[in-house]
Every structure is written in structure tokens, then in C-alpha cells.
Design an enzyme around this catalytic site. Structure first.
Site, PDB file in Angstrom:
ATOM      1  N   GLU A 247      22.252  69.259  90.033  1.00  0.00           N
ATOM      2  CA  GLU A 247      21.654  67.988  89.650  1.00  0.00           C
ATOM      3  C   GLU A 247      22.411  66.932  90.465  1.00  0.00           C
ATOM      4  O   GLU A 247      23.641  66.895  90.407  1.00  0.00           O
ATOM      5  CB  GLU A 247      21.950  67.801  88.161  1.00  0.00           C
ATOM      6  CG  GLU A 247      20.912  67.073  87.403  1.00  0.00           C
ATOM      7  CD  GLU A 247      21.285  67.014  85.924  1.00  0.00           C
ATOM      8  OE1 GLU A 247      21.736  68.037  85.359  1.00  0.00           O
ATOM      9  OE2 GLU A 247      21.129  65.932  85.353  1.00  0.00           O
TER      10      GLU A 247
ATOM     11  N   ARG B 241      30.802  80.586  83.096  1.00  0.00           N
ATOM     12  CA  ARG B 241      31.214  79.476  83.939  1.00  0.00           C
ATOM     13  C   ARG B 241      32.722  79.517  84.161  1.00  0.00           C
ATOM     14  O   ARG B 241      33.456  80.151  83.408  1.00  0.00           O
ATOM     15  CB  ARG B 241      30.748  78.133  83.391  1.00  0.00           C
ATOM     16  CG  ARG B 241      31.247  77.756  82.034  1.00  0.00           C
ATOM     17  CD  ARG B 241      30.454  76.587  81.462  1.00  0.00           C
ATOM     18  NE  ARG B 241      30.658  75.348  82.196  1.00  0.00           N
ATOM     19  CZ  ARG B 241      29.669  74.636  82.748  1.00  0.00           C
ATOM     20  NH1 ARG B 241      28.427  75.021  82.647  1.00  0.00           N
ATOM     21  NH2 ARG B 241      29.931  73.514  83.373  1.00  0.00           N
TER      22      ARG B 241
ATOM     23  N   LYS C  50      31.163  66.957  85.070  1.00  0.00           N
ATOM     24  CA  LYS C  50      30.838  65.843  85.959  1.00  0.00           C
ATOM     25  C   LYS C  50      30.989  64.506  85.243  1.00  0.00           C
ATOM     26  O   LYS C  50      31.431  63.529  85.833  1.00  0.00           O
ATOM     27  CB  LYS C  50      29.411  66.000  86.501  1.00  0.00           C
ATOM     28  CG  LYS C  50      29.358  66.906  87.717  1.00  0.00           C
ATOM     29  CD  LYS C  50      27.991  66.873  88.372  1.00  0.00           C
ATOM     30  CE  LYS C  50      27.055  67.832  87.680  1.00  0.00           C
ATOM     31  NZ  LYS C  50      25.808  68.059  88.419  1.00  0.00           N
TER      32      LYS C  50
HETATM   33  P1  ATP Z   1      28.684  69.818  84.761  1.00  0.00           P
HETATM   34  O1  ATP Z   1      28.783  70.453  83.414  1.00  0.00           O
HETATM   35  O2  ATP Z   1      29.940  69.790  85.529  1.00  0.00           O
HETATM   36  O3  ATP Z   1      27.999  68.483  84.732  1.00  0.00           O
HETATM   37  P2  ATP Z   1      26.213  71.049  85.411  1.00  0.00           P
HETATM   38  O4  ATP Z   1      25.947  72.422  84.973  1.00  0.00           O
HETATM   39  O5  ATP Z   1      25.547  69.999  84.652  1.00  0.00           O
HETATM   40  O6  ATP Z   1      27.749  70.815  85.575  1.00  0.00           O
HETATM   41  P3  ATP Z   1      24.578  71.251  87.716  1.00  0.00           P
HETATM   42  O7  ATP Z   1      24.512  70.328  88.861  1.00  0.00           O
HETATM   43  O8  ATP Z   1      23.417  71.373  86.838  1.00  0.00           O
HETATM   44  O9  ATP Z   1      25.850  70.839  86.916  1.00  0.00           O
HETATM   45  O10 ATP Z   1      25.035  72.688  88.204  1.00  0.00           O
HETATM   46  C1  ATP Z   1      24.465  73.377  89.282  1.00  0.00           C
HETATM   47  C2  ATP Z   1      24.773  74.827  89.135  1.00  0.00           C
HETATM   48  O11 ATP Z   1      26.168  75.047  89.095  1.00  0.00           O
HETATM   49  C3  ATP Z   1      24.190  75.382  87.855  1.00  0.00           C
HETATM   50  O12 ATP Z   1      23.555  76.617  88.141  1.00  0.00           O
HETATM   51  C4  ATP Z   1      25.383  75.557  86.979  1.00  0.00           C
HETATM   52  O13 ATP Z   1      25.195  76.617  86.097  1.00  0.00           O
HETATM   53  C5  ATP Z   1      26.509  75.836  87.973  1.00  0.00           C
HETATM   54  N1  ATP Z   1      27.787  75.411  87.422  1.00  0.00           N
HETATM   55  C6  ATP Z   1      28.115  74.189  86.946  1.00  0.00           C
HETATM   56  N2  ATP Z   1      29.376  74.191  86.453  1.00  0.00           N
HETATM   57  C7  ATP Z   1      29.853  75.445  86.626  1.00  0.00           C
HETATM   58  C8  ATP Z   1      31.097  76.102  86.320  1.00  0.00           C
HETATM   59  N3  ATP Z   1      32.106  75.454  85.726  1.00  0.00           N
HETATM   60  N4  ATP Z   1      31.226  77.414  86.644  1.00  0.00           N
HETATM   61  C9  ATP Z   1      30.222  78.066  87.255  1.00  0.00           C
HETATM   62  N5  ATP Z   1      29.043  77.525  87.565  1.00  0.00           N
HETATM   63  C10 ATP Z   1      28.847  76.229  87.259  1.00  0.00           C
HETATM   64 MG    MG Z   2      23.150  71.084  84.591  1.00  0.00          MG
END
Ligand code: ATP
Ligand code: MG
Length: 556
Positions: free
Chosen positions: A35, A261, A271
Site C-alpha cells: 500500500e 510476519r 508503518k
Molecule cells: P504495516 O503493518 O507495516 O503498515 P502493511 O501490511 O499494512 O504493513 P502493506 O503495504 O499492505 O503493509 O504490505 C505489503 C506486503 O508486505 C503485504 O503482503 C504484507 O503482508 C507484507 N508485510 C507487511 N509487513 C510485514 C512483516 N512485518 N513481515 C512480513 N511481511 C510483511
Molecule cells: Mg496492508
């Protein structure tokens, strides 16, 4: 990429291998779907290495798709940074970059088809009422009073939503599934909501936007993604993912798989919280070298290979766990130890005058940048006055100090000659201010002819030719292993010594290196020429990581 360690033993790779072997899938296609609402962090690196890694391993492709369904929090700055970070890690997406918003027309059409099939309805419940109707984990929900609207009425209302005739929040489009499902995600989830905001890709074309759940699987299907790999918190969304794929005339049948994760101790990987550190100026930006963002790690001096090796080391499992940040530090140290050029920087200087050299002595010593690898050589000016680290001189010899320069004792200058100290000056505070020494002739690369070998080797620079550099000494940003757990604000756990500015005297060759050059400053640590601030006039080096794991120092 030849330098990536062998992969293939994680459970996702096994599933893909089986699907290819059974003919279920002809060519593997994965995607990384960030995102664009912040910079990528070390957790995303794990996901990138997994998604691009398995695609590469099995001769398939990985798409980079921006999951851009929340325009108010998204920006082009984040899009650019994400693209740069993925490429920096050493991966290339197949084809053009994609946006979920590329599919808004198709998604809208599918939403209309769901309405026509009696599988979606416009609901006017207020958000509070909708919450009450939704029930709880232990109690089933209740049907919305708007659930049985006719297809025609729903089509008309949805069109009015699209045309902007309703205010934000006035109504939503919901899938008609099962308000009594034990899976909350199936209790008539929202698929479209009204947001009267400009979108960075689609401009003002839309004032209704699809939800993540209605967008993700269908985007996977449109792109021909075969294995849609996401983190475990989406496990409960999988039945919904499958419901949409089964209920719509999508062109392919992607499957969702979940992995654990990455959570790192001493580190925040959300984030939202990282953005707060930036907004509150706790750090200088998303790419501050203390940030666990990919661009922060890059600026800190981590190499792409070290981050990929770390992701390989931690593996991919079906459960969440906490990883020791020392593992990441180890991966960085290990890579730099093997691959970084060696150079010299004196941080705590003490002047040594070599009395048996003429005042204007200037000799260029040619020294290799690495003891084993062919990383080239540099010229090191050697002059009558040099700087050594104050800790490498002792006033009196003792067995403990046999590797130090002391009157009557010899040391070797790294890449240079053998020296013997004669005497020294002290100031009123009792500090040694200057050492007088003599050079032992004919000792460049060979032992002294008199058979008295030096025990120690010290780093040094020419006092007249060394260049003063700013050193940014970084340590962990947090001094607590779980900074965002518990009642305290995670900002209360900031390590006050996470950045200390110091000075160092570097060999002149280092002033001219390009930004982002990594070095082992011998006996001092691993440093990198700052990506943005390093110039030959004002050299700036960031401490990437110490030479050895030092628990006392690192855990501050
Ligand atoms: P955050 O919780 O940091 O805001 P998010 O999941 O909202 O992260 P996205 O931009 O949606 O952020 O993530 C893109 C991809 O990265 C998704 O497939 C998500 O599952 C993966 N991802 C995000 N954080 C992690 C993590 N800590 N470990 C492994 N994969 C991750
Ligand atoms: Mg997300």
C-alpha cells in the site's frame, strides 16, 4: 543474481514445486502488493524476498502491484520510494508496475454483476448501527434492514453512489453472504464505500472506492497470479477471497497462502508508528539510518545482499515469532567482513613524530583495499608526522601492552613500516600530547633485520594529509526489546545515544569515494559514505555496525 544463497526449502516453495509438478500451474506468478502509504520496512523485505525469490527460483514472474484503495493516505512519494527499494534489494518485477486502481472499471462492473445476481446490496446503516448489527465473535450478527432491497433499487442506489449523489458514510455496498457466519469477515462485508477524495492515479474519476477485500483477489485473478502469498492476519479473510473468486466471472483462479510476519526485537515495524517517528521529528526522515525501513538500512550502510541473507536465515514459517535483531546485525557484519574494502580512520588521535625522517618526507605507500578480494589498491601518503589512536600508545611497557606502542617497544603501522617509540610529551592534565618515535629501516612488508619483531599492528593516517570527516555513530533506535508493547508510549524507549556525532581523520583516498561506499575502518568498525551528505570537501561516514557484537554497547 548469482550471490543469493540457495532457497527452496520454505513451505511456499514446496507448494509451488508440487503445483508445477502436478501440472496444476504452468508458470508461477506471484505479486508483492504494498500500500503506498509509507516506506517499506524490514518486514516488507521478508515478503519481497519470498515473493520475488520463489518466482525467480521456479522461472516465473513477480508483479509489483500498488494496493491503492485508500487514496487519502497514499502518495507518489511513497510509490517512487517503494520502486527504488525493491530494485535496490536486487529484484525486478515482470512487466510494468501495476496499480489496483488500473482495475477500478472492472471491479465496478463486477460489483454491478454481484448486485444483479442478488449477492450485493446498498446498506444505509450508520457505521455505529452496522457495528451493532455485525454481532461479536461469540454472537451472530443480524440482517441489515436494507438487505432485501430489490436488484433494481440496488442498481439505482449504487449508480447514485458512483455519481456522487450521497455524502460520505451515507451508505455502502455490501456483499450478501451470511450474517451468522462464525467468520466475521463473511458477515456481509463492505465492498464499496464513498470517499470524495482525489486519487493519485485516477484523479477525480471515482468517488466510490472498493475495499481491500473486494480488490485483492480479483486483481490477482486479472493478473494471472497463481500464488497470492500474504501474512497470517489475512488467514481469516481467505474464505472471503475465495467467495469472490467463485462468485465472479474472473479469468483465473488464484490461491491465497499465508506466512508469519517478521517481528524484530528492539524494532518497530508498523508503518503508522514509523510515520509518527518521522512526523514528530524523532528521526530525520523515513530514510534516517536508524529506521528499520529499507531506505534507512540502505543509508546506514547495510548491503542488499546482507538484507537478503538475513531473510534467508530467518526462513518462512506458518507462525508469527520474534526474531533477535542481533541476527540482522550479524548478517550485515558477516557480509561486510567478507566483502567490504579496508581503510583507515583515526577517531581518537595522538600525533607521532618520526624523528629519523626528514621534515618534508612524503612517500606513497600502495595498499590493497582487501586482503583476499581483488578490490584494487590506494595510495597512502606516509609522512614524518602521523596520527594513531591514543589508545594504541602506553607510557609504560607491560606484558598486557605488548601490542601497544610504548617507549622501547615496537609496533607495525598497518600497511607500513615498523616503529619504535622513544619518548613523549604530556600536558598539565597529564595527557600524552605527542610521541616521538623512530622508523626501523627496511621493514615495509618484512620483519626487522635485527630479529626484534613487533607484536602489534596499529592503524594510522598521515597528520598532514589526513582529511577530517564527520562520523555519525549510530546505535539501535530503541533501548527496549519490545518498544511498542505495553502501556508506555514507544517513543519513551528511544535510545538517547542512538546518534552521536564524532570526528575522524581518514586517509585522503576516502574523501573521493562515491557516496554509499562501504568500508571496514580497520579496528574501528564498518562505515559507509553517507548517501546524501558525503562530499570530497566534507566527508561524512555513517557507522553501519561495530566490528564485533558488543552486548553492553548495543543493548545500551
Ligand atoms: P504495516 O503493518 O507495516 O503498515 P502493511 O501490511 O499494512 O504493513 P502493506 O503495504 O499492505 O503493509 O504490505 C505489503 C506486503 O508486505 C503485504 O503482503 C504484507 O503482508 C507484507 N508485510 C507487511 N509487513 C510485514 C512483516 N512485518 N513481515 C512480513 N511481511 C510483511
Ligand atoms: Mg496492508
Amino acid at each position: 543474481m548469482t550471490d543469493v544463497p540457495a532457497r527452496g526449502n520454505n513451505f511456499v516453495a514446496k507448494i509451488i514445486e508440487e503445483d508445477l509438478a502436478s501440472g496444476k500451474v504452468e508458470r508461477v506468478v506471484t505479486r508483492f502488493p504494498p500500500e503506498p502509504n509509507g516506506y517499506l520496512h524490514v518486514g516488507h523485505a521478508k515478503s519481497i524476498c519470498l515473493n520475488f525469490g520463489v518466482a525467480e527460483q521456479f522461472g516465473g514472474g513477480c508483479n509489483l502491484r500498488f494496493d491503492d484503495t485508500n487514496p487519502e493516505k497514499e502518495s507518489q512519494e511513497y510509490i517512487n520510494a517503494i520502486k527504488e527499494d525493491v530494485q535496490w534489494l536486487g529484484f525486478q518485477w515482470q512487466g510494468d508496475i501495476r496499480f489496483a486502481s488500473d482495475y477500478f472499471d472492472q471491479l465496478h462492473q463486477w460489483a454491478v454483476e454481484l448486485i444483479k445476481a442478488g449477492k450485493a446490496y446498498v446498506c444505509d446503516l450508520s457505521p455505529e448501527d452496522a457495528r451493532t448489527y455485525r454481532g461479536t465473535l461469540t454472537e451472530p450478527g443480524k440482517n441489515s434492514p436494507f438487505r432485501d432491497r430489490s436488484v433494481d433499487e440496488n442498481l439505482e442506489l449504487f449508480e447514485k453512489m458512483r455519481l456522487g449523489e450521497f455524502d460520505e458514510g451515507a451508505c455502502v455496498l455490501r456483499a450478501k453472504i451470511d450474517m451468522a457466519s462464525s467468520n466475521m469477515n463473511l458477515r456481509d462485508p463492505i465492498i464499496y464505500r464513498i470517499r470524495k477524495v482525489h486519487h493519485h492515479q485516477t484523479g477525480d474519476k471515482w468517488c466510490i472506492y472498493p475495499t481491500y477485500d473486494f480488490t485483492h483477489g480479483q486483481s490477482d485473478a486479472i493478473e494471472g497470479v497463481t500464488h497470492s502469498v500474504c501474512t497470517l492476519e489475512f488467514e481469516d479473510h481467505r474464505p472471503l477471497y475465495e467467495w469472490f473468486i467463485e462468485s465472479l466471472p474472473v479469468p483465473a483462479q488464484p490461491k491465497q497462502y499465508e506466512f508469519g510476519r517478521l517481528n524484530l526485537d528492539y524494532t518497530v515495524t508498523s508503518k503508522r508508528k514509523l510515520k509518527a517517528l518521522v512526523d514528530d521529528e524523532v528521526v530525520t526522515g523515513w530514510n534516517d539510518p536508524r529506521m528499520p525501513t529499507i531506505s534507512g538500512m540502505r543509508r546506514r550502510g547495510f548491503t542488499p545482499r546482507s538484507v537478503r541473507n538475513f531473510c534467508e536465515m530467518i526462513g518462512v514459517t506458518r507462525s508469527d515469532g520474534m526474531v533477535d535483531v542481533a541476527m540482522l546485525e550479524h548478517a550485515v557484519r558477516d557480509d561486510l567482513n567478507k566483502n567490504a574494502p579496508r581503510a583507515m580512520c583515526v577517531i581518537n588521535p595522538l600525533k607521532v613524530v618520526i624523528e629519523n625522517l626528514p621534515e618534508d618526507h612524503l612517500e606513497q605507500l600502495t595498499a590493497p583495499y582487501h586482503p583476499e578480494l581483488d578490490l584494487g589498491t590506494r595510495e597512502m601518503p606516509f609522512t614524518r608526522e602521523i596520527l594513531i589512536d591514543a589508545g594504541d600508545f602506553k607510557e609504560e611497557y607491560s606484558k598486557k601492552f605488548k601490542k601497544k606502542l610504548t617507549p622501547g617497544n615496537r609496533i607495525r603501522l598497518r600497511q607500513g613500516y615498523v616503529l619504535e617509540a622513544l619518548d613523549y610529551d604530556k600536558n598539565d592534565a597529564g595527557e600524552v600530547t605527542l610521541v616521538r618515535a623512530k622508523l626501523i629501516e627496511n621493514t615495509l612488508g618484512v620483519d626487522p633485520e635485527d630479529g626484534i619483531k613487533p607484536k602489534g599492528v596499529v592503524h594510522w593516517v598521515s597528520a598532514s594529509h589526513a582529511v577530517e570527516a564527520e562520523l555519525r555513530l549510530y546505535q539501535r533506535l530503541f533501548n527496549n526489546p519490545t518498544p511498542d508493547k505495553g502501556d508506555a508510549d514507544y517513543k519513551e524507549h528511544i535510545n538517547p545515544e542512538s546518534l552521536v556525532i564524532a570526528k575522524g581523520w581518514v586517509e585522503p583516498a576516502l574523501a573521493n569515494v562515491t557516496p554509499e561506499s562501504n568500508f571496514q575502518f580497520e579496528r574501528e568498525g564498518y562505515y559507509v559514505a553517507d548517501r546524501f551528505d558525503h562530499t570530497s570537501e566534507q566527508p561524512v561516514f555513517n557507522l553501519t555496525i561495530g566490528l564485533r557484537e558488543d552486548k553492553a554497547l548495543q543493548k545500551a
